[in-house]
Motif scaffolding. Structure first.
Motif, short mmCIF file in Angstrom:
data_model
loop_
_atom_site.label_atom_id
_atom_site.label_comp_id
_atom_site.label_asym_id
_atom_site.label_seq_id
_atom_site.Cartn_x
_atom_site.Cartn_y
_atom_site.Cartn_z
N LEU A 96 0.81 -1.22 0.00
CA LEU A 96 0.00 0.00 0.00
C LEU A 96 0.85 1.27 0.00
O LEU A 96 0.34 2.34 -0.33
N ASN A 97 2.12 1.17 0.35
CA ASN A 97 3.01 2.34 0.32
C ASN A 97 3.40 2.73 -1.10
O ASN A 97 3.82 3.85 -1.33
N GLY A 98 3.30 1.79 -2.03
CA GLY A 98 3.66 2.07 -3.42
C GLY A 98 2.42 2.02 -4.30
O GLY A 98 1.28 2.10 -3.85
N LYS A 99 2.65 1.85 -5.58
CA LYS A 99 1.56 1.74 -6.53
C LYS A 99 0.92 0.36 -6.37
O LYS A 99 1.62 -0.66 -6.37
N HIS A 100 -0.39 0.33 -6.22
CA HIS A 100 -1.09 -0.93 -6.00
C HIS A 100 -2.39 -0.95 -6.81
O HIS A 100 -2.92 0.10 -7.17
N PRO A 101 -2.93 -2.15 -7.08
CA PRO A 101 -4.13 -2.27 -7.91
C PRO A 101 -5.44 -2.29 -7.12
O PRO A 101 -6.47 -2.63 -7.69
N PHE A 102 -5.45 -1.93 -5.86
CA PHE A 102 -6.62 -2.11 -5.02
C PHE A 102 -7.52 -0.88 -4.98
O PHE A 102 -7.04 0.23 -4.74
N LEU A 103 -8.82 -1.10 -5.17
CA LEU A 103 -9.83 -0.05 -5.10
C LEU A 103 -11.01 -0.57 -4.28
O LEU A 103 -11.35 -1.75 -4.37
N LEU A 104 -11.63 0.31 -3.51
CA LEU A 104 -12.80 -0.12 -2.75
C LEU A 104 -13.88 -0.61 -3.70
O LEU A 104 -14.01 -0.14 -4.82
N GLN A 105 -14.65 -1.57 -3.25
CA GLN A 105 -15.74 -2.22 -3.97
C GLN A 105 -15.27 -3.16 -5.08
O GLN A 105 -16.08 -3.65 -5.85
N GLN A 106 -13.96 -3.40 -5.20
CA GLN A 106 -13.47 -4.41 -6.14
C GLN A 106 -13.91 -5.78 -5.67
O GLN A 106 -14.08 -6.01 -4.47
N ARG A 107 -14.05 -6.71 -6.60
CA ARG A 107 -14.45 -8.06 -6.24
C ARG A 107 -13.27 -9.01 -6.38
O ARG A 107 -12.58 -9.03 -7.38
N PHE A 108 -13.03 -9.78 -5.33
CA PHE A 108 -12.06 -10.86 -5.33
C PHE A 108 -12.83 -12.15 -5.57
O PHE A 108 -13.83 -12.39 -4.89
#
Length: 92
Positions: free
Chosen positions: A79-91
């Motif tokens: 999370l300190n760098g560039k990451h692909p995570f966004l709220l409401q994403q589905r795993f």
């Protein structure tokens, strides 16, 4: 779900799919939180140290994960760098 992750560590490793890529889950913990309207597998919160995923009852906090082509890392480091995570994403 957290027991499933622990049971598959160190081999064959628990995994899920995010954006058509395999994400390996090395460490997670069950947390008791109220997510009544979130479908299971939805990213409901991003904290400084964890990704919180809604499950059937409660939620699963991802602590250590491995992105494709990378080594396993604590979520806080990702999370300190560039990451692909966004709220409401589905795993899946």
């Amino acid at each position: 779900m957290a027991r499933h992750v622990r049971g598959l560590n160190p081999w064959p490793v628990a995994w899920c799919q995010l954006n058509d890529q395999i994400l390996r889950v090395w460490d997670a913990q069950a947390i008791d939180t109220n997510t009544p309207h979130a479908e299971p597998g939805t990213l409901v919160a991003i904290t400084k140290e964890q990704l919180i995923i809604a499950v059937g009852e409660g939620a699963l906090a991802l602590n250590t994960i491995q992105l494709p082509g990378h080594k396993a890392q604590p979520v806080s480091a990702l999370l300190n760098g560039k990451h692909p995570f966004l709220l409401q994403q589905r795993f899946y």
